[in-house]
Design an enzyme around this catalytic site. Structure first.
Site, PDB file in Angstrom:
ATOM      1  N   HIS A  87       0.859  -1.191   0.000  1.00 16.86           N
ATOM      2  CA  HIS A  87       0.000   0.000   0.000  1.00 16.86           C
ATOM      3  C   HIS A  87       0.891   1.236   0.000  1.00 16.86           C
ATOM      4  CE1 HIS A  87      -3.144   2.852   0.922  1.00 16.86           C
ATOM      5  NE2 HIS A  87      -2.522   3.209   2.032  1.00 16.86           N
ATOM      6  N   CYS A  91      -4.332   2.973  -4.922  1.00 12.08           N
ATOM      7  CA  CYS A  91      -3.523   3.822  -4.045  1.00 12.08           C
ATOM      8  C   CYS A  91      -2.237   4.271  -4.720  1.00 12.08           C
ATOM      9  CB  CYS A  91      -3.225   3.094  -2.739  1.00 12.08           C
ATOM     10  SG  CYS A  91      -2.268   1.560  -2.940  1.00 12.08           S
TER      11      CYS A  91
END
Length: 350
Positions: free
Chosen positions: A109, A223
């Site tokens: 992430h 993301c």
């Protein structure tokens, strides 16, 4: 995105011309018809991500297991002469729950950190799913609804503070650039516009093959793409990035040229294609949430049969359905280097 269709060949001239004019007029007419008919079928690849004029309110049916952006706050206005440090943040997905488990698979992430020199305050900015990844990737099949129901939204989250341990222990926290307060404020305005118009999450990058230069059919919107867009905007505003290696997770599907199927109304509406509607729902059925262990194992076999054996995948993109004729190696997770952008040299002093 508008549905592709054949152009109306409404020719204004008269085809019943004299013998000497007929050959070239017929040739021109046929050429025009071929161009008109062929134009819409030559789609733009990758299919552009559709942006919207506003962000809709989520349906109450869609519930997040983990609250989205629980400590979020408005982006502050910085003083123009402030010096803002920009940090690259990366950690394994769901690190807060599973530690470095997904880090071993390089499923990461990404986010961005900021530190104000004048105030000493730190900030984190990231973009992720409102209702977790599964809801953004596969729909719910609700008995009372004919069409698959999607809980798919992604959005930016900004909050004060940087959790050093969260990012450093199994990931990355590294300085990548230094910008002025003015540049930060300009970026903040861009983030607001980007967030209001880019409303849904897309897990998959779909390509023709793993080879370099292969045709890309669809780009992901996740993301890491938000981080990359933000870096690009900062470079356009004059930010100069350090020369360090930056890698990102990408999840690929591999297929032949996709076929456009239609939107919810054209497929699942009163005059829709019932056979196609049933095929799409059957495809998504094994991906349903809240399965027992036995159901989960059976679903894995059904997914393998559909995607690997029958080489079929139904993709929902831009609120429209596409058929992907799957190809070996079918799916792949990569951790690829994407270089930091170069500064826009025409904008100095920012």
């Amino acid at each position: 995105m508008a549905q592709a269709g054949s152009a109306d060949p409404g020719v204004g001239g008269h085809w019943a011309a004299g013998p000497r004019c007929a050959p070239w007029r017929w040739a021109l007419a046929l050429l025009w018809l071929a161009t008109a008919a062929g134009g819409p079928s030559r789609r733009q690849w990758p299919v552009p991500y559709k942006r919207f004029s506003f962000r809709p309110e989520p349906d109450p049916y869609c519930q997040a297991k983990y609250t989205f952006c629980p400590t979020g706050s408005p982006i502050p206005v910085m003083k123009g002469d402030d010096v803002i440090e920009v940090f690259r943040l990366q950690t394994p997905v769901w690190e807060f729950k599973y530690g470095n488990l997904l880090g071993h698979l390089k499923i990461m992430h990404d986010a961005i950190g900021f530190k104000s020199t004048l105030t000493g305050k730190n900030y984190t900015m990231e973009w992720y799913e409102l209702f977790q990844l599964g809801n953004c990737t596969f729909p719910h099949l609700r008995p009372e609804m004919n069409a698959p129901f999607w809980c798919n939204q992604g959005a930016a989250c900004f909050f004060e503070g940087i959790d050093d341990i969260h990012w450093k222990e199994n990931g990355t926290l590294v300085l990548v650039a230094t910008i002025s307060g003015n540049t930060f404020n300009q970026m903040a305005k861009w983030v607001k516009r980007d967030n209001e118009t880019g409303i849904y999450y897309e897990t998959w990058t779909v390509q023709a093959s793993p080879t370099k230069g292969a045709e890309t059919w669809f780009e992901s919107y996740d993301c890491s793409k938000f981080v990359l867009r933000t870096y690009k905007k900062l470079a356009e505003l004059g930010a100069e990035f350090k020369k360090i290696e930056t890698n990102y997770t990408r999840i690929f599907l591999y297929s032949g040229e996709p076929t456009y199927l239609g939107n919810e109304t054209s497929i699942f509406g009163p005059t829709g294609n019932k056979t196609l509607a049933l095929a799409i729902k059957r495809f998504y059925y094994p991906f349903k949430p809240h399965l027992s262990t036995k159901e989960f194992l059976l679903s894995i076999l059904q997914i393998f049969d559909a995607v690997i054996i029958h080489r079929e995948f139904y993709l929902f993109y831009n609120f429209e359905y596409w058929f992907l004729p799957m190809k070996f190696p079918f799916i792949k997770i990569t951790y690829e280097e994407i270089p930091l952008p170069k500064r826009n040299e025409t904008l100095s002093g920012l």
